[in-house]
Design an enzyme around this catalytic site. Structure first.
Site, PDB file in Angstrom:
ATOM      1  N   LYS A 150      47.819  51.955  -0.583  1.00 37.64           N
ATOM      2  CA  LYS A 150      47.910  50.648  -1.232  1.00 37.64           C
ATOM      3  C   LYS A 150      49.320  50.087  -1.076  1.00 37.64           C
ATOM      4  CE  LYS A 150      48.927  49.201  -5.308  1.00 37.64           C
ATOM      5  NZ  LYS A 150      49.582  47.949  -4.890  1.00 37.64           N
ATOM      6  N   GLU A 225      58.820  59.194  -5.498  1.00 40.83           N
ATOM      7  CA  GLU A 225      60.128  58.722  -4.983  1.00 40.83           C
ATOM      8  C   GLU A 225      60.474  57.495  -5.796  1.00 40.83           C
ATOM      9  OE1 GLU A 225      61.921  60.270  -2.927  1.00 40.83           O
ATOM     10  OE2 GLU A 225      60.626  61.455  -1.633  1.00 40.83           O
ATOM     11  N   CYS A 259      66.445  51.806  -2.608  1.00 40.62           N
ATOM     12  CA  CYS A 259      66.567  52.854  -3.638  1.00 40.62           C
ATOM     13  C   CYS A 259      67.831  53.673  -3.434  1.00 40.62           C
ATOM     14  CB  CYS A 259      65.337  53.747  -3.607  1.00 40.62           C
ATOM     15  SG  CYS A 259      64.988  54.379  -1.971  1.00 40.62           S
ATOM     16  N   GLU A 351      69.385  50.133 -12.440  1.00 37.63           N
ATOM     17  CA  GLU A 351      69.163  49.819 -11.032  1.00 37.63           C
ATOM     18  C   GLU A 351      68.947  48.305 -10.928  1.00 37.63           C
ATOM     19  OE1 GLU A 351      65.369  50.946  -9.204  1.00 37.63           O
ATOM     20  OE2 GLU A 351      66.503  51.676  -7.486  1.00 37.63           O
TER      21      GLU A 351
HETATM   22  P1  NAD Z   1      56.796  49.252  -8.734  1.00 42.78           P
HETATM   23  O1  NAD Z   1      56.908  50.554  -9.429  1.00 42.78           O
HETATM   24  O2  NAD Z   1      56.681  48.037  -9.547  1.00 42.78           O
HETATM   25  O3  NAD Z   1      55.548  49.252  -7.734  1.00 42.78           O
HETATM   26  C1  NAD Z   1      55.389  50.229  -6.746  1.00 42.78           C
HETATM   27  C2  NAD Z   1      53.914  50.318  -6.373  1.00 42.78           C
HETATM   28  O4  NAD Z   1      53.186  50.809  -7.489  1.00 42.78           O
HETATM   29  C3  NAD Z   1      53.280  48.982  -5.998  1.00 42.78           C
HETATM   30  O5  NAD Z   1      52.380  49.177  -4.944  1.00 42.78           O
HETATM   31  C4  NAD Z   1      52.538  48.612  -7.273  1.00 42.78           C
HETATM   32  O6  NAD Z   1      51.426  47.776  -7.034  1.00 42.78           O
HETATM   33  C5  NAD Z   1      52.088  49.973  -7.759  1.00 42.78           C
HETATM   34  N1  NAD Z   1      51.781  50.044  -9.197  1.00 42.78           N
HETATM   35  C6  NAD Z   1      52.265  49.295 -10.205  1.00 42.78           C
HETATM   36  N2  NAD Z   1      51.713  49.650 -11.384  1.00 42.78           N
HETATM   37  C7  NAD Z   1      50.858  50.661 -11.127  1.00 42.78           C
HETATM   38  C8  NAD Z   1      49.999  51.463 -11.921  1.00 42.78           C
HETATM   39  N3  NAD Z   1      49.895  51.292 -13.234  1.00 42.78           N
HETATM   40  N4  NAD Z   1      49.264  52.421 -11.312  1.00 42.78           N
HETATM   41  C9  NAD Z   1      49.358  52.630  -9.985  1.00 42.78           C
HETATM   42  N5  NAD Z   1      50.147  51.901  -9.170  1.00 42.78           N
HETATM   43  C10 NAD Z   1      50.904  50.925  -9.729  1.00 42.78           C
HETATM   44  O7  NAD Z   1      58.061  49.208  -7.772  1.00 42.78           O
HETATM   45  P2  NAD Z   1      58.521  48.022  -6.790  1.00 42.78           P
HETATM   46  O8  NAD Z   1      59.104  46.959  -7.644  1.00 42.78           O
HETATM   47  O9  NAD Z   1      57.438  47.689  -5.826  1.00 42.78           O
HETATM   48  O10 NAD Z   1      59.658  48.758  -5.944  1.00 42.78           O
HETATM   49  C11 NAD Z   1      60.954  48.883  -6.378  1.00 42.78           C
HETATM   50  C12 NAD Z   1      61.245  50.259  -6.915  1.00 42.78           C
HETATM   51  O11 NAD Z   1      60.906  51.259  -5.955  1.00 42.78           O
HETATM   52  C13 NAD Z   1      62.710  50.486  -7.201  1.00 42.78           C
HETATM   53  O12 NAD Z   1      62.876  51.133  -8.447  1.00 42.78           O
HETATM   54  C14 NAD Z   1      63.165  51.415  -6.089  1.00 42.78           C
HETATM   55  O13 NAD Z   1      64.274  52.190  -6.379  1.00 42.78           O
HETATM   56  C15 NAD Z   1      61.953  52.213  -5.862  1.00 42.78           C
HETATM   57  N6  NAD Z   1      61.987  52.837  -4.526  1.00 42.78           N
HETATM   58  C16 NAD Z   1      62.218  54.187  -4.414  1.00 42.78           C
HETATM   59  C17 NAD Z   1      62.303  54.779  -3.163  1.00 42.78           C
HETATM   60  C18 NAD Z   1      62.561  56.256  -2.997  1.00 42.78           C
HETATM   61  O14 NAD Z   1      62.269  56.766  -1.932  1.00 42.78           O
HETATM   62  N7  NAD Z   1      63.059  56.975  -3.993  1.00 42.78           N
HETATM   63  C19 NAD Z   1      62.172  53.997  -2.029  1.00 42.78           C
HETATM   64  C20 NAD Z   1      61.965  52.639  -2.176  1.00 42.78           C
HETATM   65  C21 NAD Z   1      61.864  52.066  -3.432  1.00 42.78           C
END
Ligand code: NAD
Length: 448
Positions: A150, A225, A259, A351
């Site tokens: 997804k 992650e 991230c 962050e």
């Molecule tokens: P997010 O947590 O809002 O969303 C990530 C994904 O999770 C999306 O596909 C979203 O639709 C899905 N999601 C949201 N609610 C959900 C639920 N209740 N159940 C299942 N899936 C759900 O994050 P974002 O805003 O898309 O991305 C930014 C964040 O990602 C930042 O905190 C960043 O640090 C982190 N990130 C981490 C890494 C790493 O490798 N550690 C890499 C890239 C981004």
């Protein structure tokens, strides 16, 4: 509606799937699993290599699609598409090398097997839609699992295209399916559906916690992650010119929506003024603008709401200087340097996920380690020093999964990647990534 963040113009409309559609896709993956698992290792490897070749044939198309959907500068987007190809190619070696062990025991022989889990759900964020997807699906497929993926709501286009390219490569239907949908609907269904045996989630720490709690119900495996607030630690004995020249890219790459962004710069107090002098021209030289221009280093933020959220961190903050950003349509923000004052400031702790960095002085090595570790996160970080002993001590003392000495680069697909503390659980990439998509089975054969 999918929006181009550099122009604010709509690109296309992508329907968000329902729970019923998610169920159908998961069931289709479960049906495809036995044949994919039982495929001869060389045949599975060959299909993955072909997938990598087809991605390579479509590199420019994928890069341009990402540029439009995510606003990434074309140079970055080309690197991202190339990373997908390389990651698939790297893990294509896994099926033929999914080794177990033969363990000496009395009374017979003992062997272990690495067996795939079944259906794996991969949930990815919007900041690096292509590479992060591949870091999950490539090792999972290679180990013999089927994958349902997804993408994040704002950035579904490249993932959907990758699924078409997989099919074009001959990967059987149901083995790799991409489903656009909302997190709480489709993502949550991946977590709650009993046929999904593992979740690989990349995203915010807040949602990661929910995923882990949801997985606990079925003792579902999960790799997380999550967020970061990484430190770039610069000692007085470092090559200050090169540390200052490298610092902007370490936090402003992908407009800070990274991230691994080194968004806390710690500088030894005796050189902090000199460092800030050297950093200023480097920040002002960051080219922010049209992602299609090969000279562009920084594009827009992903959305108006995200830009407003990031801009909110500047209210009342002590701004040292900022770079430039275009006016007019697009979710632009200039790269901005803040003077940190206290480690309790939200700009220092949270962050921001935008082009904002804070600089704070430290007294000595112990103080640097204490400040670097004074964070809920522990994803990456850098240490700049010419003293090898210090580099060794500090890199062992900083609590983070990916550190670089005299360098800011964190991600290489050959090496493990993941976070300490609230930055995650488990590791992706590197030679062992496929193990996280297997169960280890132990079988004892009696010699009686
Ligand atoms: P997010 O947590 O809002 O969303 C990530 C994904 O999770 C999306 O596909 C979203 O639709 C899905 N999601 C949201 N609610 C959900 C639920 N209740 N159940 C299942 N899936 C759900 O994050 P974002 O805003 O898309 O991305 C930014 C964040 O990602 C930042 O905190 C960043 O640090 C982190 N990130 C981490 C890494 C790493 O490798 N550690 C890499 C890239 C981004």
């Amino acid at each position: 509606m999918v929006i181009n963040p550099a122009t604010e113009e709509p690109i296309t409309e992508v329907a968000m799937a329902t729970v019923e559609e998610a169920d159908a896709v998961i069931e289709q993956a479960a049906k495809a699993f036995p044949a994919w698992r039982d495929l001869a290792p060389g045949d599975r490897a060959a299909l993955l290599r072909r997938f990598a070749t087809v991605v390579d044939d479509h590199l420019e198309e994928l890069a341009r699609l990402e540029m439009a959907n995510s606003g990434h500068p074309i140079g970055n987007a080309r690197w991202e598409a190339g990373n997908v190809r390389d990651v698939i190619d790297y893990y294509a070696a896994v099926p033929e090398r999914l080794f177990g062990k033969q363990i000496p025991v009395p009374g017979g022989i003992d062997v272990t097997f690495r067996e795939p889990l079944g259906v794996v759900g991969v949930i990815v964020p919007w900041n690096f839609p292509m590479p992060i997807a591949a870091w999950g699906f490539a090792p999972a497929l290679a180990a013999g699992n089927c994958v349902v993926l997804k993408p994040a709501e704002p950035t579904p286009l490249t993932a959907l295209r990758l699924a078409e390219l997989a099919e074009e490569s001959g990967i059987p239907r149901g083995v790799f399916t991409v489903l656009a949908g909302e997190g709480p609907v489709v993502g949550n269904r991946f977590v709650s559906h009993p046929l999904v045996r593992k979740i690989t989630f990349t995203g915010s720490t807040a949602v990661g916690r929910k995923i882990m709690a949801g997985c606990a119900d079925q003792l579902k495996r999960c790799t997380l992650e999550l967020g970061g607030k990484s430190a770039n630690v610069i000692f007085a004995d470092a090559d200050l010119e090169s540390a200052a020249a490298a610092a902007p890219a370490a936090v402003f790459d992908n407009s800070g929506q990274d991230c691994c962004a080194r968004s806390r710069i710690l500088v030894q107090s005796s050189v902090v003024e000199r460092f800030l002098e050297l950093l200023e021209p480097a920040v002002k030289a960051v080219t922010v603008g049209d992602p299609a221009d090969p000279g562009t280093q920084m594009g827009p933020l992903i959305s108006a709401a995200h830009r407003d959220r990031v801009a909110g961190y500047l209210d009342g903050a002590d701004i040292a200087y900022s770079g430039r950003a275009p006016a007019g349509p697009g979710y632009w923000m200039p790269p901005t340097v803040l003077l940190g004052s206290a480690t309790i400031d939200r700009t220092w702790r949270e962050e921001i996920f935008g082009p904002v960095v804070s600089v704070l002085p430290f007294a000595d090595e112990a103080d640097a380690i204490r400040l670097a570790n004074d964070s809920d996160y522990g994803l990456s970080g850098s240490i700049f020093t010419r003293d090898l002993g210090r580099a060794l001590r500090v890199s062992r003392a900083v609590q983070a999964g990916n550190l670089s000495v005299n360098s800011n680069s964190s991600v290489r697909y050959w090496t493990p990647f993941g976070g300490y503390k609230q930055s995650g659980l488990g590791r992706e990439l590197g030679p062992d990534a496929s193990d996280a998509y297997t169960e280890e089975k132990n079988v004892f054969f009696s010699d009686k």
